[in-house]
Write a protein that holds these residues in place. Structure first.
Motif, PDB file in Angstrom:
ATOM      1  N   ASP A  75       0.844  -1.195   0.000  1.00  0.00           N
ATOM      2  CA  ASP A  75       0.000   0.000   0.000  1.00  0.00           C
ATOM      3  C   ASP A  75       0.881   1.246   0.000  1.00  0.00           C
ATOM      4  OD1 ASP A  75      -2.381   1.407  -0.041  1.00  0.00           O
ATOM      5  OD2 ASP A  75      -2.538   1.475   2.152  1.00  0.00           O
ATOM      6  N   VAL A  76       1.612   1.418  -1.104  1.00  0.00           N
ATOM      7  CA  VAL A  76       2.487   2.569  -1.279  1.00  0.00           C
ATOM      8  C   VAL A  76       2.254   3.156  -2.669  1.00  0.00           C
ATOM      9  CG1 VAL A  76       4.260   1.676   0.269  1.00  0.00           C
ATOM     10  CG2 VAL A  76       4.404   1.173  -2.179  1.00  0.00           C
ATOM     11  N   PRO A  77       2.440   4.460  -2.828  1.00  0.00           N
ATOM     12  CA  PRO A  77       2.382   5.048  -4.169  1.00  0.00           C
ATOM     13  C   PRO A  77       3.639   4.701  -4.953  1.00  0.00           C
ATOM     14  CG  PRO A  77       2.954   6.723  -2.560  1.00  0.00           C
ATOM     15  CD  PRO A  77       2.670   5.470  -1.778  1.00  0.00           C
ATOM     16  N   VAL A  78       3.500   4.596  -6.265  1.00  0.00           N
ATOM     17  CA  VAL A  78       4.615   4.230  -7.134  1.00  0.00           C
ATOM     18  C   VAL A  78       4.733   5.253  -8.254  1.00  0.00           C
ATOM     19  CG1 VAL A  78       5.512   2.503  -8.740  1.00  0.00           C
ATOM     20  CG2 VAL A  78       4.366   1.766  -6.637  1.00  0.00           C
ATOM     21  N   SER A 101      -1.352   5.271  -7.692  1.00  0.00           N
ATOM     22  CA  SER A 101      -1.673   5.696  -6.328  1.00  0.00           C
ATOM     23  C   SER A 101      -1.663   4.520  -5.358  1.00  0.00           C
ATOM     24  CB  SER A 101      -3.052   6.362  -6.303  1.00  0.00           C
ATOM     25  OG  SER A 101      -3.077   7.498  -7.123  1.00  0.00           O
ATOM     26  N   MET A 102      -1.634   4.841  -4.072  1.00  0.00           N
ATOM     27  CA  MET A 102      -1.752   3.816  -3.043  1.00  0.00           C
ATOM     28  C   MET A 102      -3.063   3.049  -3.252  1.00  0.00           C
ATOM     29  SD  MET A 102      -0.676   6.059   0.318  1.00  0.00           S
ATOM     30  CE  MET A 102      -0.927   4.667   1.436  1.00  0.00           C
ATOM     31  N   VAL A 106      -6.987   4.389  -3.907  1.00  0.00           N
ATOM     32  CA  VAL A 106      -7.740   3.996  -5.096  1.00  0.00           C
ATOM     33  C   VAL A 106      -9.111   3.456  -4.719  1.00  0.00           C
ATOM     34  CG1 VAL A 106      -7.828   2.312  -6.987  1.00  0.00           C
ATOM     35  CG2 VAL A 106      -5.721   3.588  -6.540  1.00  0.00           C
ATOM     36  N   PHE A 107      -9.143   2.527  -3.764  1.00  0.00           N
ATOM     37  CA  PHE A 107     -10.416   1.881  -3.446  1.00  0.00           C
ATOM     38  C   PHE A 107     -11.320   2.759  -2.585  1.00  0.00           C
ATOM     39  CE2 PHE A 107      -8.047  -1.840  -4.886  1.00  0.00           C
ATOM     40  CZ  PHE A 107      -8.991  -2.381  -5.752  1.00  0.00           C
ATOM     41  N   ARG A 108     -10.760   3.646  -1.798  1.00  0.00           N
ATOM     42  CA  ARG A 108     -11.617   4.595  -1.081  1.00  0.00           C
ATOM     43  C   ARG A 108     -12.332   5.518  -2.061  1.00  0.00           C
ATOM     44  NH1 ARG A 108      -7.401   4.576   3.197  1.00  0.00           N
ATOM     45  NH2 ARG A 108      -8.380   3.686   5.069  1.00  0.00           N
ATOM     46  N   MET A 109     -11.621   5.952  -3.099  1.00  0.00           N
ATOM     47  CA  MET A 109     -12.262   6.813  -4.089  1.00  0.00           C
ATOM     48  C   MET A 109     -13.272   6.038  -4.928  1.00  0.00           C
ATOM     49  SD  MET A 109      -9.154   9.381  -5.252  1.00  0.00           S
ATOM     50  CE  MET A 109     -10.200  10.212  -6.441  1.00  0.00           C
ATOM     51  N   GLU A 246      -3.373  13.094  -1.297  1.00  0.00           N
ATOM     52  CA  GLU A 246      -2.418  13.980  -1.961  1.00  0.00           C
ATOM     53  C   GLU A 246      -2.110  13.420  -3.339  1.00  0.00           C
ATOM     54  OE1 GLU A 246       2.050  15.833  -1.313  1.00  0.00           O
ATOM     55  OE2 GLU A 246       0.771  15.483   0.434  1.00  0.00           O
ATOM     56  N   PHE A 247      -2.445  14.196  -4.366  1.00  0.00           N
ATOM     57  CA  PHE A 247      -2.258  13.767  -5.742  1.00  0.00           C
ATOM     58  C   PHE A 247      -1.352  14.733  -6.494  1.00  0.00           C
ATOM     59  CE2 PHE A 247      -5.829  11.027  -4.988  1.00  0.00           C
ATOM     60  CZ  PHE A 247      -5.786  10.048  -5.977  1.00  0.00           C
TER      61      PHE A 247
END
Length: 390
Positions: A75-78, A101-102, A106-109, A246-247
């Motif tokens: 669960d990290v951004p890449v 994204s983490m 992704v899944f919360r959105m 944060e995007f």
């Protein structure tokens, strides 16, 4: 490694368990998570964010497949692109400009989007294509349109989606304009931070449709997810925020580089000086706490930089974005904070007033704020649309 083995890795199974137990992965999205691995959309050379070091590190699938899949299943951004594609080599570049994204974000959105089979969905910001593939599994390949401003990123995502068997329509274009030829959409999801929501997105959504978008102000780099419902007459969209994220920012809305020396030379001492009884903990808070978001709503055209703490001292700088006004508050352990200001605006006084307003309002969290967008304006509010805060 076969596609089936790729999806059944223990590390991926464990990530799914962690996401579900933490509330990020809704039960109804679990089949899509199981069917669509993030690893299928990541490049062979990528730069995951290492939580231990706090930096992005280069990881090659060819050189170290174990580490590569380990980060793919974390669960990290890449980061997948630096410097708008001008970057070369394996070291991290200057500015990250495309990423995966983490998974928790992704899944919360996607949970906020509330998409159902058969819904027409527009995605702004294709990135790797993973989010589009998840949507395609949920609503049907033919019902997803995704827009990507970077031609090279769009082409890579198109190839990955096709290779995976989820050949959704990938449009190379400016997502700020949406994709009118595919409208109307039941759902619109934006995977870039924005500072102004174009009314084109509202116009391209059905009445009663949902727009899920990371929104914020130039006060900080942080965003907060807005879940907007389009009015039945199509003349507005409004809704509450659901939580901080944060995007990378929409390219058309990036904040130009703020150069400190354009505002201050020779240090702040000797300028207009005062003190404040607000403490560091009260004012700075957590990086994703509501203070910075709330202050950004109240202080227009201002960028704040919270510096690292050294030897018990932390400076916080404020820069005016329409003139050369500036302010600095120096928090020091065990001492009253000192303040310096310069320029026509008294930025610290504005920040102090905004902080007092937030405290007097009961220190509201993100979920008590909301946003309304019309053809002529957008305004944030507290508790209900009639209580504008900006």
């Amino acid at each position: 490694m076969t596609a089936k083995a790729n999806q059944d890795r223990p590390s991926r199974t464990e990530l799914g368990r962690v996401l579900m137990s933490g509330g990020a992965l809704p039960v109804d999205w679990a089949p899509s998570y199981a069917a669509v691995p993030r690893s299928a959309f990541l490049p062979d050379l990528m730069w995951p964010f290492d939580m231990d070091t706090g930096t992005s590190i280069a990881v090659s699938r060819t050189d170290d497949p174990g580490a590569w899949f380990g980060y793919a299943d974390s669960d990290v951004p890449v980061v997948t692109q630096w410097d708008d594609g001008a970057h070369t080599g394996t070291d991290p570049g200057r500015v990250s400009t495309s990423s995966a994204s983490m998974p928790s974000v992704v899944f919360r959105m996607l949970r906020d989007l509330d998409a159902h089979p058969g819904n027409r969905v527009l995605e702004i910001g294709t990135g790797t294509g993973w989010n589009a593939a998840l949507l395609a599994h949920r609503v049907g390949v033919e019902n997803v349109v995704t827009v990507e401003v970077d031609g090279a990123v769009a082409e890579r995502a198109r190839a990955s989606l096709s290779r995976f068997g989820a050949a959704v329509r990938v449009v190379h274009g400016d997502g700020y304009e949406g994709c009118p030829e595919g409208a109307p959409y039941d759902r619109i999801i934006v995977t870039a931070g924005v500072r102004h929501i174009p009314f084109a997105w509202v116009e391209q959504a059905r009445p009663g449709g949902l727009i899920v978008v990371p929104w914020g102000t130039h006060y900080s780099n942080g965003d907060t997810v807005a879940r907007l419902v389009v009015a039945q007459d199509g003349r507005s969209a409004s809704g509450a925020f659901t939580g901080p994220v944060e995007f990378m920012k929409l390219r058309a809305q990036r904040l130009p580089l703020v150069v400190h020396s354009d505002y201050v030379t020779g240090g702040p001492t000797g300028r207009d000086e005062s003190t404040t009884d607000i403490t560091e903990d009260e004012f700075v808070g957590d990086r994703f706490g509501p203070q910075r978001f709330a202050l950004g709503l109240r202080i227009s055209n201002c960028h704040c930089v919270v510096a690292d703490k050294r030897d018990g001292a932390r400076p916080v700088w404020f820069y005016g974005l329409t003139d050369r006004s500036w302010a600095c508050v120096m928090f020091r352990d065990g001492d009253t904070a000192r303040v310096w200001q310069g320029g026509p605006r008294r930025l610290w006084e504005e920040a102090e007033a905004a902080h007092r307003w937030w405290e007097n309002a009961g220190r509201p969290g993100h979920e008590r704020f909301g946003l309304t967008v019309t053809a002529s304006a957008q305004h944030a509010w507290l508790d209900e649309p009639g209580q504008s805060v900006n």
